[in-house]
Scaffold this motif. Structure first.
Motif: not given
Length: 150
Positions: A5-31
């Motif tokens: 749960v802790f690592f899920e929270a950290v990962i999703l918090l990190g995803v919230s700072f990924i800008p949209g557009g070119d980084f959507n693949l990274l955000a999807n992979c992490l989520t």
């Protein structure tokens, strides 16, 4: 499970700072990775197979248990059905909350899920069984003391 749960929270918090557009693949992979951790770590609740990231199997199990209750009138089936419906309700509530947050804060809405996971992480350290054992120990001790006085 707390570590997951802790690592899920950290990962999703990190995803919230990924800008949209070119980084959507990274955000999807992490989520997706966080969802995979969730599926793998939380397979059962009270000994019942539960899918925490989807509803179809839970709905089938809920209805099967309600049907078994109607046929047998065994309370356990009703309790199991309510457990599954509770999981479904929580899933739907999370989807509605997520949609509401997206309307208000856009791509950063996933940070709300992260905050909720941090809260869950904290709650998971409450040892309910220990507290229950202490309560019963006090009840038994009080009963023994009362019995000895008679």
């Amino acid at each position: 499970r707390q570590v997951t749960v802790f690592f899920e929270a950290v990962i999703l918090l990190g995803v919230s700072f990924i800008p949209g557009g070119d980084f959507n693949l990274l955000a999807n992979c992490l989520t997706s990775f966080a969802c995979g951790m969730q599926v793998e770590s939380f397979r059962k609740i009270h000994g019942h197979g539960i899918a925490t990231t989807m509803c179809i199997g839970n709905l089938r199990n809920a209805l099967q248990n309600v049907d078994d209750y109607i046929i047998t009138h065994r309370r356990g089936f009703l309790e199991n059905g309510l457990l599954y419906f509770g999981v479904i309700f929580t899933f739907v509530f999370g989807a509605v909350l997520g949609n509401w947050c997206i309307d208000r804060i856009g791509l950063h809405a996933i940070a709300v899920a992260s905050v909720l996971l941090f809260i869950a992480f904290t709650i998971m350290f409450i040892d309910r069984e220990r507290d229950l054992h202490r309560k019963w120990a006090r009840i038994i001790a009080d009963w023994q003391t009362t019995s000895l006085k008679r």
